[in-house]
Design a protein around this motif. Structure first.
Motif, PDB file in Angstrom:
ATOM      1  N   GLU A 140       0.802  -1.168  -0.025  1.00 39.76           N
ATOM      2  CA  GLU A 140      -0.160   0.075  -0.030  1.00 39.76           C
ATOM      3  C   GLU A 140       0.882   1.236   0.079  1.00 39.76           C
ATOM      4  O   GLU A 140       0.516   2.296  -0.579  1.00 39.76           O
ATOM      5  CB  GLU A 140      -1.006  -0.068   1.234  1.00 39.76           C
ATOM      6  CG  GLU A 140      -2.031  -1.176   1.263  1.00 39.76           C
ATOM      7  CD  GLU A 140      -2.570  -1.400   2.626  1.00 39.76           C
ATOM      8  OE1 GLU A 140      -2.273  -0.613   3.432  1.00 39.76           O
ATOM      9  OE2 GLU A 140      -3.883  -2.093   2.571  1.00 39.76           O
ATOM     10  N   GLN A 141       2.023   1.181   0.874  1.00 46.02           N
ATOM     11  CA  GLN A 141       3.078   2.474   0.834  1.00 46.02           C
ATOM     12  C   GLN A 141       3.532   2.642  -0.528  1.00 46.02           C
ATOM     13  O   GLN A 141       3.685   3.725  -0.924  1.00 46.02           O
ATOM     14  CB  GLN A 141       3.905   2.266   1.930  1.00 46.02           C
ATOM     15  CG  GLN A 141       3.423   2.209   3.274  1.00 46.02           C
ATOM     16  CD  GLN A 141       4.475   2.078   4.471  1.00 46.02           C
ATOM     17  OE1 GLN A 141       5.009   1.052   4.316  1.00 46.02           O
ATOM     18  NE2 GLN A 141       4.238   2.793   5.566  1.00 46.02           N
ATOM     19  N   ASN A 143       2.515   1.748  -3.479  1.00 47.44           N
ATOM     20  CA  ASN A 143       1.641   2.334  -4.530  1.00 47.44           C
ATOM     21  C   ASN A 143       1.231   3.766  -4.210  1.00 47.44           C
ATOM     22  O   ASN A 143       1.197   4.529  -5.211  1.00 47.44           O
ATOM     23  CB  ASN A 143       0.183   1.572  -4.221  1.00 47.44           C
ATOM     24  CG  ASN A 143      -0.685   1.945  -5.264  1.00 47.44           C
ATOM     25  OD1 ASN A 143      -0.627   1.843  -6.321  1.00 47.44           O
ATOM     26  ND2 ASN A 143      -2.038   2.181  -4.682  1.00 47.44           N
ATOM     27  N   ASN A 144       1.471   4.163  -2.957  1.00 48.45           N
ATOM     28  CA  ASN A 144       1.041   5.651  -2.404  1.00 48.45           C
ATOM     29  C   ASN A 144       2.295   6.343  -3.131  1.00 48.45           C
ATOM     30  O   ASN A 144       2.050   7.603  -3.576  1.00 48.45           O
ATOM     31  CB  ASN A 144       0.819   5.994  -1.273  1.00 48.45           C
ATOM     32  CG  ASN A 144      -0.269   5.284  -0.851  1.00 48.45           C
ATOM     33  OD1 ASN A 144      -1.331   5.307  -1.549  1.00 48.45           O
ATOM     34  ND2 ASN A 144      -0.433   4.933   0.730  1.00 48.45           N
TER      35      ASN A 144
END
Length: 208
Positions: A140-141, A143-144
């Motif tokens: 998730e990180q 992707n951010n």
């Protein structure tokens, strides 16, 4: 068709790989140490040759062998390497920074990548050193932070390939990140392994 990314450390190996059908290049120095940032001259010649063949060049950003926990000075060196390699039009960067407690070092990665524009970002096999319980959060990180893909064995044990976990990583990523399998994949087994994993791309020093 399987996209074949060849991992190379000099221009002659690069030319052979491209001429043999490699679709993308990961350019390094010092493969015996797991790959480090390529030399300036090699990088310039690589970009010129590969772009003439419509092949992308992903440059490794790693100041030394060993672990993936870096000092402030090492991060500054990596940032300067990124700036230079951007100026000669590499297509992307493979890099990775983790913390001493085996989590993604979000702040350091942000420092390295925040000014990168129009380049592919690959989190390299440092991902395999992150504790599996943190993998979903790390994805998730990343992707951010606008990463495109993760290069992984699927296991922290060098040379091995965990096909079941790589399949799980593809599911875990939920199509937000590409999972690029690497480790023991060669021209003889690439199609079989990619079919087992469910991947349309693979990475290796003998991929072609």
């Amino acid at each position: 068709m399987i996209l074949k990314e060849a991992c190379v450390a000099d221009f002659e190996a690069l030319k052979t790989a491209v001429d043999s059908g490699a679709n993308r290049i990961e350019l390094n120095s010092n493969l015996a140490e797991g790959g480090t940032t390529p030399a300036i001259g090699t990088a310039k010649m690589a970009v010129d040759y590969c772009h003439s063949k419509n092949v992308k060049v992903i440059a490794m950003i790693r100041p030394r062998g060993g672990n993936f926990v870096y000092s402030k000075n090492e991060l500054d060196v990596m940032k300067e390497d990124i700036n230079f390699l951007s100026s000669i039009n590499v297509d992307g960067f493979a890099l990775g920074v983790i913390s001493e407690n085996h989590e993604l070092d979000f702040n350091s990665i942000d420092f390295l990548t925040k000014n990168i524009k129009n380049k592919e970002l690959v989190f390299h096999m440092a991902f395999d050193e992150i504790d599996r319980k943190h993998h979903k959060k790390a994805m998730e990180q990343l992707n951010n932070l606008r990463f495109n893909r993760i290069l992984s064995h699927g296991t922290p044990y060098s040379g091995n390939l965990d096909i079941d976990y790589l399949r799980e990583m593809i599911s875990m990523s939920n199509n937000t990140l590409e999972i690029l399998p690497g480790g023991g994949i060669n021209s003889h087994n690439v199609n079989q392994i990619c079919n087992l994993i469910g991947s349309q791309q693979a990475h290796g020093t003998h991929i072609v």
